[in-house]
Enzyme design. Structure first.
Site, PDB file in Angstrom:
ATOM      1  N   TYR A  39     -16.705  16.340 -16.173  1.00 36.66           N
ATOM      2  CA  TYR A  39     -17.192  14.959 -16.170  1.00 36.66           C
ATOM      3  C   TYR A  39     -18.211  14.793 -15.029  1.00 36.66           C
ATOM      4  O   TYR A  39     -17.970  15.258 -13.903  1.00 36.66           O
ATOM      5  CB  TYR A  39     -15.989  14.019 -16.005  1.00 36.66           C
ATOM      6  CG  TYR A  39     -16.347  12.627 -15.571  1.00 36.66           C
ATOM      7  CD1 TYR A  39     -17.214  11.837 -16.328  1.00 36.66           C
ATOM      8  CD2 TYR A  39     -15.821  12.094 -14.403  1.00 36.66           C
ATOM      9  CE1 TYR A  39     -17.547  10.558 -15.915  1.00 36.66           C
ATOM     10  CE2 TYR A  39     -16.149  10.806 -13.987  1.00 36.66           C
ATOM     11  CZ  TYR A  39     -17.022  10.050 -14.747  1.00 36.66           C
ATOM     12  OH  TYR A  39     -17.356   8.789 -14.339  1.00 36.66           O
ATOM     13  N   ARG A  62       0.854  -1.201   0.000  1.00 37.31           N
ATOM     14  CA  ARG A  62       0.000   0.000   0.000  1.00 37.31           C
ATOM     15  C   ARG A  62       0.888   1.248   0.000  1.00 37.31           C
ATOM     16  O   ARG A  62       0.627   2.223  -0.683  1.00 37.31           O
ATOM     17  CB  ARG A  62      -0.955  -0.014   1.194  1.00 37.31           C
ATOM     18  CG  ARG A  62      -1.735   1.270   1.331  1.00 37.31           C
ATOM     19  CD  ARG A  62      -3.024   1.171   2.166  1.00 37.31           C
ATOM     20  NE  ARG A  62      -3.031   0.229   3.252  1.00 37.31           N
ATOM     21  CZ  ARG A  62      -2.403   0.399   4.431  1.00 37.31           C
ATOM     22  NH1 ARG A  62      -1.693   1.481   4.662  1.00 37.31           N
ATOM     23  NH2 ARG A  62      -2.496  -0.527   5.371  1.00 37.31           N
ATOM     24  N   LYS A 110      -8.417   5.963 -19.417  1.00 39.44           N
ATOM     25  CA  LYS A 110      -8.731   6.440 -20.761  1.00 39.44           C
ATOM     26  C   LYS A 110      -7.525   6.290 -21.694  1.00 39.44           C
ATOM     27  O   LYS A 110      -7.069   5.190 -21.913  1.00 39.44           O
ATOM     28  CB  LYS A 110      -9.248   7.873 -20.674  1.00 39.44           C
ATOM     29  CG  LYS A 110     -10.327   8.060 -19.590  1.00 39.44           C
ATOM     30  CD  LYS A 110     -11.558   7.271 -19.910  1.00 39.44           C
ATOM     31  CE  LYS A 110     -12.611   7.087 -18.849  1.00 39.44           C
ATOM     32  NZ  LYS A 110     -12.604   7.730 -17.597  1.00 39.44           N
TER      33      LYS A 110
END
Ligand SMILES: Cc1ncc(COP(=O)(O)O)c(C=O)c1O
Length: 379
Positions: free
Chosen positions: A98, A46, A195
């Site tokens: 968005y 992590r 994307k």
């Protein structure tokens, strides 16, 4: 080094142990310590993982940044940034962002105590007027999703600097290949790596890139302490994808320009929104701050029924959310990506029920144009 060379080599060292030319996937949650607290650089994935480190160096290099921070999604990257703020702070954000960004700021951060005002960031004076003594951050999406409205990053950077406000630019739509906000004075660049950076519609990830030592420390602490980080396999996939970003973006752009001209000439289409068309109201700004106009465009038909007909009669374009993959997609923003934004609010910036958004892929462009022509003929 130039863009494509950096995209292929930055962060991706030949493995010292085996000579492997590709970054190994270090699929391990924890790392052996030689003594209590004595590590070989990693203790728990992590906080840090070698595959993620390689990716983060690559992502930083793409934006000409010193530091990169990978998060488990674009929205997780945005949430990571919010941990730099405190209750009572004020944020200004581009109107028409968005829908997920809008939903996060209004439905998650507002009840928590962060006030956001949405303004047209193309209008620098409107941004100045929206600043209050409590304003800490300006979040700009340029081009906006899906209206393709641009904001002048350099002018906003000057304004933010004068007011001690952090300028964050969501560069998802253009990718670092066509626009580098840090070079124009922005403090932080945000990407939905889902994307164009990923490019194959097979992963979800986000990233922040910047060159500030203080932010590096703060964001590395957020990654470790809040924990929305990607796993090693996702990091490997993204590192593989960024190597071809340049060639993909060139083709996305070439195809989108051709599709934009085709739609512009179609009688059924009332308006095309693409910064590469001379009819775009900010064509001059597009030339000034972008090196290419990307693969995203939107267009308007006469009404919702016409939009629905086109969206459901395509063979090569798939009706789906998301963007930036090699395959072409069509999206009805009002009913899909921006469904959470109230109708009056989205219509105020032009997002009507008759609008369709295309993510133009890298297929043979003649097939894309023929597909659109056939669907438009069904109206
Ligand atoms: C411009 C923009 N920013 C951020 C996001 C959020 O990214 P993610 O879906 O990876 O959380 C998206 C998603 O569509 C987007 O289009």
């Amino acid at each position: 080094m130039r863009f494509n060379t950096r995209a292929i080599h930055a962060g991706d060292q030949v493995d010292a142990l085996t000579g492997a030319i590709c970054q190994p996937i270090i699929q391990s949650s924890t790392f052996v310590q030689e003594d209590i607290g004595v590590t070989r650089g990693y203790d728990y994935s992590r906080a840090g993982n070698p595959t993620r480190t390689a990716l983060e160096a690559n992502l930083a290099s793409l934006e000409g940044a010193r530091f990169g921070h990978a998060f488990s999604s674009g929205l997780a990257a945005l949430q990571g940034l919010m941990h730099l703020l405190k209750q009572g702070d004020h944020l200004v954000c581009s109107a028409g962002v968005y829908g997920g960004t809008w939903r996060f700021l209004t439905k998650v951060m507002a009840p928590w105590g962060l006030k956001t005002d949405f303004v047209d960031t193309a209008d620098v004076e409107a941004v100045r007027a929206a600043f209050t003594p409590a304003t800490r951050m300006l979040l700009v999406e340029t081009p906006t999703n899906p209206m393709m409205r641009l904001s002048d990053i350099r002018a906003l950077a000057d304004l933010c600097q004068a007011h001690g406000v952090l300028l964050v630019v969501d560069n998802t739509f253009l990718s670092p290949y066509f626009q580098n906000p840090l070079d124009l004075g922005a403090d932080v660049v945000l990407h939905s790596c889902t994307k164009y950076l990923g490019g194959h519609s097979d992963l979800i990830m986000g990233a922040l890139m910047h060159s500030r030592e203080d932010l590096h420390e703060a964001l590395a602490f957020v990654q470790k302490s809040a924990g929305a980080v990607p796993g090693p396999f996702e990091c490997f996939l993204l590192l593989r994808s960024t190597k071809t970003l340049g060639v993909r973006m060139e083709r996305h752009f070439e195809n989108a320009l051709r599709v934009a001209h085709f739609l512009d000439e179609s009688e059924a289409v009332t308006r095309v929104y693409y910064p590469g068309l001379e009819s775009h109201p900010q064509y001059e700004l597009a030339h000034r701050q972008m090196r290419g106009f990307g693969g995203m465009l939107s267009f308007e038909l006469k009404d919702y029924q016409a939009a629905r007909t086109v969206a459901t009669h395509l063979q090569v374009f798939s009706l789906a959310e998301s963007l930036g993959g090699v395959e072409s997609l069509i999206n009805h923003p009002a009913g899909m990506t921006h469904a959470s934004v109230p109708k009056a609010e989205r219509e105020a910036y032009g997002l009507t029920d008759a609008l369709l958004r295309l993510s133009v892929g890298i297929e043979d462009v003649e097939d894309l144009v023929e597909d659109l022509a056939l669907a438009l003929a069904k109206i």
